[in-house]
Design a protein around this motif. Structure first.
Motif, PDB file in Angstrom:
ATOM      1  N   ASP A 170       0.699  -2.908  -1.293  1.00  0.00           N
ATOM      2  CA  ASP A 170       2.078  -2.439  -0.568  1.00  0.00           C
ATOM      3  C   ASP A 170       3.248  -3.319  -1.426  1.00  0.00           C
ATOM      4  O   ASP A 170       4.131  -2.451  -1.643  1.00  0.00           O
ATOM      5  CB  ASP A 170       2.042  -2.660   0.925  1.00  0.00           C
ATOM      6  CG  ASP A 170       1.294  -1.783   1.455  1.00  0.00           C
ATOM      7  OD1 ASP A 170       0.939  -0.805   1.066  1.00  0.00           O
ATOM      8  OD2 ASP A 170       1.090  -2.119   2.953  1.00  0.00           O
ATOM      9  N   ARG A 171       3.169  -4.589  -1.698  1.00  0.00           N
ATOM     10  CA  ARG A 171       4.149  -5.224  -2.091  1.00  0.00           C
ATOM     11  C   ARG A 171       4.498  -4.851  -3.556  1.00  0.00           C
ATOM     12  O   ARG A 171       5.473  -4.747  -4.218  1.00  0.00           O
ATOM     13  CB  ARG A 171       4.105  -6.647  -1.886  1.00  0.00           C
ATOM     14  CG  ARG A 171       4.673  -7.269  -0.664  1.00  0.00           C
ATOM     15  CD  ARG A 171       6.009  -6.930  -0.465  1.00  0.00           C
ATOM     16  NE  ARG A 171       6.452  -7.780   0.788  1.00  0.00           N
ATOM     17  CZ  ARG A 171       7.743  -7.757   1.082  1.00  0.00           C
ATOM     18  NH1 ARG A 171       8.672  -6.888   0.463  1.00  0.00           N
ATOM     19  NH2 ARG A 171       8.104  -8.458   1.857  1.00  0.00           N
ATOM     20  N   GLU A 172       3.213  -4.593  -4.222  1.00  0.00           N
ATOM     21  CA  GLU A 172       3.352  -4.324  -5.958  1.00  0.00           C
ATOM     22  C   GLU A 172       4.007  -2.944  -5.690  1.00  0.00           C
ATOM     23  O   GLU A 172       4.808  -2.603  -6.730  1.00  0.00           O
ATOM     24  CB  GLU A 172       1.976  -4.332  -6.241  1.00  0.00           C
ATOM     25  CG  GLU A 172       1.306  -5.633  -6.521  1.00  0.00           C
ATOM     26  CD  GLU A 172      -0.011  -5.621  -6.753  1.00  0.00           C
ATOM     27  OE1 GLU A 172      -1.026  -6.996  -7.275  1.00  0.00           O
ATOM     28  OE2 GLU A 172      -0.904  -4.592  -6.570  1.00  0.00           O
ATOM     29  N   ARG A 173       3.615  -1.943  -4.924  1.00  0.00           N
ATOM     30  CA  ARG A 173       3.910  -0.566  -5.080  1.00  0.00           C
ATOM     31  C   ARG A 173       5.585  -0.708  -4.611  1.00  0.00           C
ATOM     32  O   ARG A 173       6.398  -0.024  -5.181  1.00  0.00           O
ATOM     33  CB  ARG A 173       3.453   0.161  -3.857  1.00  0.00           C
ATOM     34  CG  ARG A 173       4.057   1.734  -4.007  1.00  0.00           C
ATOM     35  CD  ARG A 173       3.041   2.566  -2.863  1.00  0.00           C
ATOM     36  NE  ARG A 173       3.877   2.189  -1.919  1.00  0.00           N
ATOM     37  CZ  ARG A 173       3.241   1.789  -0.546  1.00  0.00           C
ATOM     38  NH1 ARG A 173       2.005   1.754  -0.680  1.00  0.00           N
ATOM     39  NH2 ARG A 173       3.860   1.640   0.503  1.00  0.00           N
ATOM     40  N   ASP A 174       6.089  -1.499  -3.731  1.00  0.00           N
ATOM     41  CA  ASP A 174       7.547  -1.741  -3.222  1.00  0.00           C
ATOM     42  C   ASP A 174       8.203  -2.171  -4.461  1.00  0.00           C
ATOM     43  O   ASP A 174       9.290  -1.558  -4.963  1.00  0.00           O
ATOM     44  CB  ASP A 174       7.668  -2.504  -2.015  1.00  0.00           C
ATOM     45  CG  ASP A 174       7.069  -2.121  -0.752  1.00  0.00           C
ATOM     46  OD1 ASP A 174       6.857  -0.791  -0.759  1.00  0.00           O
ATOM     47  OD2 ASP A 174       7.105  -2.675  -0.018  1.00  0.00           O
ATOM     48  N   ALA A 175       7.614  -3.248  -5.184  1.00  0.00           N
ATOM     49  CA  ALA A 175       8.485  -3.732  -6.225  1.00  0.00           C
ATOM     50  C   ALA A 175       8.644  -2.768  -7.216  1.00  0.00           C
ATOM     51  O   ALA A 175       9.459  -2.531  -8.101  1.00  0.00           O
ATOM     52  CB  ALA A 175       7.924  -5.140  -6.537  1.00  0.00           C
ATOM     53  N   LEU A 176       7.425  -1.893  -7.686  1.00  0.00           N
ATOM     54  CA  LEU A 176       7.333  -1.251  -8.696  1.00  0.00           C
ATOM     55  C   LEU A 176       8.443   0.045  -8.456  1.00  0.00           C
ATOM     56  O   LEU A 176       8.985   0.687  -9.243  1.00  0.00           O
ATOM     57  CB  LEU A 176       6.029  -0.666  -9.057  1.00  0.00           C
ATOM     58  CG  LEU A 176       5.651   0.332 -10.524  1.00  0.00           C
ATOM     59  CD1 LEU A 176       6.131  -1.067 -11.485  1.00  0.00           C
ATOM     60  CD2 LEU A 176       4.263   0.452 -10.398  1.00  0.00           C
TER      61      LEU A 176
END
Length: 197
Positions: free
Chosen positions: A139-145
């Motif tokens: 979720d955090r990788e997706r949010d950052a991307l």
């Protein structure tokens, strides 16, 4: 009668769908909206049995609308058959997924099935989703991307997500690696093509 709410920002398409559905003896289009952020109010005012949503709309996309209206009988009608979209829609409780190039008979069948508590998934879209697999992103990788896709700098992403800049760089680097990309731009493109972003 099955009461239907149509949400699609393309006026011509929305009007054509409403007209075609109006020819069905058991389906009545009770409301139409052109923006995702108007769906909740239209639901309160018109009490539809089935909500037919486009994915890409101004104000609020169809997937976010579905997530905000749990328990409603919903069907996605879209030209974007990305595997990640299908998975996210199903996770939000959407029970139907039909391409915009489907026949009016297929759409009416899907509406009836969703109304009766069943599911209707376009076979080609379902097969594509199964072949693509799950998103490898956290979720955090997706949010950052997603923030990077909107043009935000590492500093802006850190501020928005309440993280340090180093942590944001780590998330972006991890996303790039997981997606087999060479940089942020190609990672964003790869994630968008799969519907993971």
């Amino acid at each position: 009668m099955i009461r239907v709410l149509l949400a699609d920002d393309e006026h011509l398409i929305r009007g054509a769908i409403a007209t075609l559905l109006g020819l069905e003896p058991d389906i009545e289009v009770v409301a139409q909206v052109a923006r995702g952020d108007l769906v909740a109010q239209a639901v309160r005012e018109n009490a539809p049995d089935v909500i037919v949503l486009d994915i890409e709309m101004p104000g609020m996309d169809g997937l976010s609308v579905a997530e905000a209206l749990p328990g409603q009988a919903m069907l996605m009608l879209t030209s974007f058959g990305r595997p990640g979209y299908l998975r996210r829609a199903l996770a939000a409780g959407v029970r139907g997924f039909v391409p915009k190039d489907a026949s009016s008979d297929e759409l009416a069948t899907a509406i009836r099935r969703v109304h009766s508590g069943g599911r209707y998934l376009d076979p080609e879209m379902a097969a594509s989703a199964m072949m693509a697999g799950e998103s490898p992103l956290t979720d955090r990788e997706r949010d950052a991307l997603a923030q990077a896709a909107g043009g935000a700098s590492v500093g802006e992403i850190a501020k928005t997500l309440h993280l340090t800049e180093g942590t944001v760089r780590n998330y972006l680097s991890s996303a790039i690696t997981k997606l087999g990309a060479t940089n942020r731009i190609t990672a964003i493109r790869a994630a968008q093509e799969k519907g993971w972003l």
